[in-house]
Design a protein around this motif. Structure first.
Motif, short mmCIF file in Angstrom:
data_model
loop_
_atom_site.label_atom_id
_atom_site.label_comp_id
_atom_site.label_asym_id
_atom_site.label_seq_id
_atom_site.Cartn_x
_atom_site.Cartn_y
_atom_site.Cartn_z
N SER A 13 12.44 4.44 9.62
CA SER A 13 11.22 3.97 10.28
C SER A 13 11.16 4.48 11.71
O SER A 13 10.11 4.92 12.19
N ARG B 287 8.91 -1.79 3.12
CA ARG B 287 7.90 -1.78 4.19
C ARG B 287 6.48 -2.06 3.71
O ARG B 287 5.60 -2.30 4.52
N CYS C 9 4.40 0.05 2.35
CA CYS C 9 3.54 1.24 2.36
C CYS C 9 4.44 2.46 2.30
O CYS C 9 5.64 2.38 2.52
N ARG D 258 2.17 6.81 5.25
CA ARG D 258 1.22 5.80 5.73
C ARG D 258 1.82 5.01 6.90
O ARG D 258 1.11 4.70 7.87
N PHE D 259 3.09 4.69 6.82
CA PHE D 259 3.77 4.00 7.92
C PHE D 259 3.65 4.81 9.20
O PHE D 259 3.34 4.28 10.26
N ARG D 260 3.88 6.12 9.10
CA ARG D 260 3.78 7.00 10.26
C ARG D 260 2.36 7.01 10.80
O ARG D 260 2.17 6.92 12.02
N GLU D 261 1.38 7.12 9.92
CA GLU D 261 -0.01 7.13 10.36
C GLU D 261 -0.38 5.84 11.09
O GLU D 261 -1.03 5.88 12.13
N ARG D 262 0.03 4.72 10.55
CA ARG D 262 -0.28 3.42 11.17
C ARG D 262 0.41 3.25 12.51
O ARG D 262 -0.10 2.59 13.41
N SER D 263 1.59 3.82 12.64
CA SER D 263 2.39 3.62 13.84
C SER D 263 1.97 4.53 14.99
O SER D 263 2.31 4.27 16.13
N THR D 264 1.28 5.61 14.69
CA THR D 264 0.93 6.56 15.75
C THR D 264 -0.50 6.41 16.22
O THR D 264 -0.94 7.13 17.09
N ILE D 265 -1.22 5.46 15.66
CA ILE D 265 -2.63 5.26 16.08
C ILE D 265 -2.67 4.29 17.22
O ILE D 265 -1.94 3.40 17.38
#
Length: 66
Positions: free
Chosen positions: A20, A53, A55, A59-66
């Motif tokens: 993560s 997690r 997802c 998707r985790f990466r996308e959610r975390s970088t927004i």
């Protein structure tokens, strides 16, 4: 000769926590992250990641970088 290793729940959790962190702090491909935390099969890694997690790693990466 193939070796098998027993992975405890704690070891799995530690590896997925590290994954993560790498997903958020690097642009490494998911397959490289999987390998770096001890998963030879990136598809198996993704299934395990999703089960913990909720997802996919992408998707985790996308959610975390927004």
């Amino acid at each position: 000769m193939s070796e098998t290793f027993d992975v405890t729940g704690e070891q799995r959790a530690d590896g997925l926590a590290r994954a993560s962190e790498l997903l958020v702090t690097t642009d490494m491909p998911v397959s490289e992250i999987a390998q770096s935390v001890g998963y030879a099969d990136p598809f198996y890694f993704s299934r395990q990641f999703r089960s913990v997690r909720g997802c996919s790693p992408t998707r985790f990466r996308e959610r975390s970088t927004i």
